[in-house]
Each structure stands twice: as C-alpha cells, then as structure tokens.
Design an enzyme around this catalytic site. Structure first.
Site, PDB file in Angstrom:
ATOM      1  CB  ALA A  93      -2.125  44.466 -54.815  1.00  0.00           C
ATOM      2  CG  ASP A 135      -9.102  41.683 -46.912  1.00  0.00           C
ATOM      3  OD1 ASP A 135      -8.018  41.782 -47.518  1.00  0.00           O
ATOM      4  OD2 ASP A 135      -9.752  42.688 -46.500  1.00  0.00           O
ATOM      5  CG  ASP A 162       6.092  47.268 -45.583  1.00  0.00           C
ATOM      6  OD1 ASP A 162       5.408  48.026 -44.862  1.00  0.00           O
ATOM      7  OD2 ASP A 162       5.888  47.141 -46.797  1.00  0.00           O
ATOM      8  CE  LYS A 220      10.981  48.007 -54.550  1.00  0.00           C
ATOM      9  NZ  LYS A 220      10.213  46.776 -54.281  1.00  0.00           N
ATOM     10  CB  VAL A 248      11.408  44.809 -44.352  1.00  0.00           C
ATOM     11  CG1 VAL A 248      10.925  44.644 -42.920  1.00  0.00           C
ATOM     12  CG2 VAL A 248      12.883  44.499 -44.466  1.00  0.00           C
TER      13      VAL A 248
HETATM   14  P1  NAD Z   1      -3.613  46.151 -50.551  1.00  0.00           P
HETATM   15  O1  NAD Z   1      -4.064  47.443 -50.003  1.00  0.00           O
HETATM   16  O2  NAD Z   1      -3.850  45.836 -51.982  1.00  0.00           O
HETATM   17  O3  NAD Z   1      -4.257  44.941 -49.677  1.00  0.00           O
HETATM   18  C1  NAD Z   1      -4.236  44.953 -48.296  1.00  0.00           C
HETATM   19  C2  NAD Z   1      -5.469  44.182 -47.803  1.00  0.00           C
HETATM   20  O4  NAD Z   1      -5.387  44.081 -46.368  1.00  0.00           O
HETATM   21  C3  NAD Z   1      -6.781  44.881 -48.100  1.00  0.00           C
HETATM   22  O5  NAD Z   1      -7.633  44.027 -48.873  1.00  0.00           O
HETATM   23  C4  NAD Z   1      -7.382  45.202 -46.731  1.00  0.00           C
HETATM   24  O6  NAD Z   1      -8.791  45.115 -46.688  1.00  0.00           O
HETATM   25  C5  NAD Z   1      -6.701  44.133 -45.876  1.00  0.00           C
HETATM   26  N1  NAD Z   1      -6.662  44.432 -44.441  1.00  0.00           N
HETATM   27  C6  NAD Z   1      -6.361  45.609 -43.822  1.00  0.00           C
HETATM   28  N2  NAD Z   1      -6.433  45.463 -42.483  1.00  0.00           N
HETATM   29  C7  NAD Z   1      -6.772  44.165 -42.260  1.00  0.00           C
HETATM   30  C8  NAD Z   1      -7.005  43.407 -41.077  1.00  0.00           C
HETATM   31  N3  NAD Z   1      -6.919  43.957 -39.869  1.00  0.00           N
HETATM   32  N4  NAD Z   1      -7.322  42.101 -41.198  1.00  0.00           N
HETATM   33  C9  NAD Z   1      -7.444  41.522 -42.424  1.00  0.00           C
HETATM   34  N5  NAD Z   1      -7.261  42.195 -43.583  1.00  0.00           N
HETATM   35  C10 NAD Z   1      -6.928  43.506 -43.502  1.00  0.00           C
HETATM   36  O7  NAD Z   1      -2.050  46.064 -50.218  1.00  0.00           O
HETATM   37  P2  NAD Z   1      -0.951  45.076 -50.854  1.00  0.00           P
HETATM   38  O8  NAD Z   1      -0.308  45.697 -52.046  1.00  0.00           O
HETATM   39  O9  NAD Z   1      -1.525  43.708 -50.988  1.00  0.00           O
HETATM   40  O10 NAD Z   1       0.138  45.118 -49.689  1.00  0.00           O
HETATM   41  C11 NAD Z   1      -0.144  44.503 -48.453  1.00  0.00           C
HETATM   42  C12 NAD Z   1       0.913  44.888 -47.444  1.00  0.00           C
HETATM   43  O11 NAD Z   1       2.163  44.304 -47.803  1.00  0.00           O
HETATM   44  C13 NAD Z   1       1.157  46.394 -47.349  1.00  0.00           C
HETATM   45  O12 NAD Z   1       1.256  46.731 -45.975  1.00  0.00           O
HETATM   46  C14 NAD Z   1       2.490  46.609 -48.038  1.00  0.00           C
HETATM   47  O13 NAD Z   1       3.190  47.719 -47.549  1.00  0.00           O
HETATM   48  C15 NAD Z   1       3.180  45.297 -47.713  1.00  0.00           C
HETATM   49  N6  NAD Z   1       4.253  44.915 -48.632  1.00  0.00           N
HETATM   50  C16 NAD Z   1       5.389  44.419 -48.088  1.00  0.00           C
HETATM   51  C17 NAD Z   1       6.417  43.999 -48.906  1.00  0.00           C
HETATM   52  C18 NAD Z   1       7.645  43.392 -48.317  1.00  0.00           C
HETATM   53  O14 NAD Z   1       8.637  43.234 -48.984  1.00  0.00           O
HETATM   54  N7  NAD Z   1       7.635  43.005 -47.067  1.00  0.00           N
HETATM   55  C19 NAD Z   1       6.298  44.120 -50.314  1.00  0.00           C
HETATM   56  C20 NAD Z   1       5.092  44.602 -50.832  1.00  0.00           C
HETATM   57  C21 NAD Z   1       4.065  44.996 -49.982  1.00  0.00           C
END
Ligand code: NAD
Length: 287
Positions: A82, A104, A170, A12, A236
């Site tokens: 997302a 959020d 992550d 990936k 992660v």
């Molecule tokens: P995204 O940008 O679509 O959404 C993130 C949201 O977090 C935003 O709406 C933002 O306003 C909010 N945010 C930021 N700081 C904040 C805070 N201090 N308090 C409350 N809300 C806050 O991102 P996404 O695609 O939803 O991904 C979210 C996170 O998950 C990312 O950090 C991504 O890297 C991580 N992720 C991890 C895995 C995993 O396997 N662990 C997989 C996918 C994504």
C-alpha cells in the site's frame, strides 16, 4: 499518537497488522481527530489511512532531499504494498527519482505497483530478488510488512554512497536491516526516544549517536558530508507529522465542500440540563 500545540489537540489512531493481508484486510489503518484545547470540543474527524501514506512518503522524501546523493535518479523499493506508490511519487517530486527497481516476495504486488505508476514518468523494472533490486541505485527504500526482526537488506547489499530509507521497521521487534548496516551508516531520525524503541536502532546500544532530522533541516547539523557516506533515515512516523496533516486537511476542507457536519455530541439547549434533554426526547413522537 497524540500531540498538541497548546491551542489544538490531535491524535491518530493507527494500527499495523501484517497478517491482515491474508484475510483481505489492509496492514495499516488509521483515523484521526483534531480538537480545540480551549473547549475540548472535537473539530475534525478524518480518515488517516491515506493521510498516513501521504505523510510517511512526504517525510521520507524530505529526509532524502537532505541526505541522498546529489543528482539521485534511481531508487529500489523493496516491499510493493500500500505505501509503495506514495513513496515513489514523493521521491520523484522532491528528489527527482525517475528510475524504479521494484521487488516484493509477492510478484503480483510489484506488478500492481508498476501498473499504478504507469504514465507517471518512471522507468520501472520489476526485479526477482532484493539483491537484484538494489543493483546500481542511489536510494534504497525498504517498506515491507512482517512482524519480526527481518533481514530485508544484508550488509553486502549496501554499497558506499547509498541513502537508505527504512520505513517498514516501525515497532518493537519489527526491523528490516541487518545490524551491520546500521554500524556503517550515519543515522537520522524523527525523535530519538521513540525511534530507539520502534526503529531499526532498537538493535543498537541506547547511546549510539543519531542525528535528528530537524537539526539538519535548520542547518544545526550536517546531512550528507561525503559522496561515500551511507546515510540512513530510520522512519517510524512521528505524531507532529500527523498533527500537521490534520491541520492541513482542516484548512483545505472548507473550500472543497467534501465534508459532512457530524451530529456526534449531545447538545442540550441548556448545557447543564443533559438529563432534561433525554426526558424531552422521550416525549417526542417516534419518527
Ligand atoms: P502492505 O502489507 O500493503 O505491503 C507490504 C508488502 O511487503 C507486501 O506486498 C509483502 O508481500 C511485502 N513483503 C513482506 N515481506 C517481504 C520481504 N521479505 N521481501 C520483500 N517484500 C516483502 O503494507 P504497507 O501498508 O505498504 O506498509 C509497509 C510497512 O510500512 C509496514 O511494516 C508498516 O507498518 C510500515 N509503515 C511505516 C510507516 C512509518 O512511518 N515508518 C508508515 C506506514 C507504514
């Protein structure tokens, strides 16, 4: 994120760029490939942005099935971007969550999440602070995006008996939980060498005890032991999850017809005559 079972090889290509959102782009984008180890030929090229959201949510909910308090109904989701709806739906399917408390820093993200989940069997409250969101819940999911060691949860926000599903921390230098929470929790991970670099536990000593999720799933280690225990799934994203997703897509695809045969590889009639193929092509009249 590459992996292989000796018969198939998969990878990936995934990126996480929290600042992208300001420019109208997604934080996480991905695509993936499945190939035949025997020949090296690629078999499948797939989008993996949606698959990542599905895989991540499925793994989180699977972990919670073993770790969350029995009969959990209420979950806080901090970070309503997302990934958030996918998390909510997976938790409903696997653990029976039907009450959501959303928070959020951007309220429009929570409103979007609530709108998308309307009619899907949730009682939803949009909260004004993280502290408010975690009030009375059994499970806390943190899934925010910020490239720093953030403190989305402070120690006083986490009561006994809670299960934490920490998704947003992550990669190196990117965490969501205060270190004191980690010291009070029993921590479960996908693959320790990777999680110690990328997960919340990058904040801890390298020999801090963690349990691998597969050990709990196969009965070799205990998940939740007491109702008071704080359990933490330090997610992660591990390559085998994506490998399974790609193989699943490949298996389901034929019946759907939702695919295209791609003319990606040069394919000379005589395998060693790659140059000859170019010469013959140059003689073809232009279309
Ligand atoms: P995204 O940008 O679509 O959404 C993130 C949201 O977090 C935003 O709406 C933002 O306003 C909010 N945010 C930021 N700081 C904040 C805070 N201090 N308090 C409350 N809300 C806050 O991102 P996404 O695609 O939803 O991904 C979210 C996170 O998950 C990312 O950090 C991504 O890297 C991580 N992720 C991890 C895995 C995993 O396997 N662990 C997989 C996918 C994504």
């Amino acid at each position: 994120m590459p992996t292989s079972d000796g018969r198939l090889y998969g990878f990936k290509y995934v990126n996480g760029h929290p600042k992208n959102m300001r420019e109208g782009r997604q934080t996480v984008t991905a695509f993936g490939v499945l190939a035949d180890v025997g020949s090296g030929y690629p078999m499948l090229l797939s989008e993996m942005t949606i698959l990542t959201a599905l895989c991540t949510a499925a793994t989180s909910a699977l972990a919670a099935k073993y770790l969350a308090p029995k009969g959990s109904r209420a979950m806080a989701i901090i970070g309503n971007g997302a990934q958030s709806e996918f998390q909510a739906i997976a938790f409903k399917a696997l653990t029976g969550i039907d009450r959501l408390r959303l928070y959020d820093i951007d309220r429009s993200a929570s409103e979007k999440c609530a709108r998308n989940l309307f009619g899907k069997g949730f009682d939803i409250t949009i909260c004004t602070t993280g502290q408010d969101a975690v009030e009375g819940v059994d499970i806390i999911t943190t899934v925010t995006a910020d490239k720093q060691c953030a403190t989305i949860l402070t120690d006083n926000m986490v009561g006994s008996g809670v299960h934490i599903n920490a998704v947003g921390g992550d990669c190196p230098g990117k965490t969501e939980l205060h270190r004191d929470i980690l010291l009070r929790s029993d921590i479960f991970v996908e693959f320790p060498p990777q999680t110690r670099i990328e997960g919340e536990i990058q904040q801890l000593d390298a020999d801090h005890t963690v349990t691998e999720l597969w050990q709990v799933m196969t009965g070799q280690a205990q998940g939740r032991k007491t109702p008071e225990q704080i359990t933490l799934f330090d997610s992660v994203g591990f390559a085998t999850e994506d490998f399974s997703a790609l193989r699943y897509v490949r298996d389901q695809l034929k019946a759907t017809g939702l695919y295209e045969e791609l003319d990606l590889l040069a394919d000379p009639d005589e395998p060693r005559d790659l140059f000859g193929m170019l010469l013959r092509a140059a003689l073809q009249p232009a279309a």
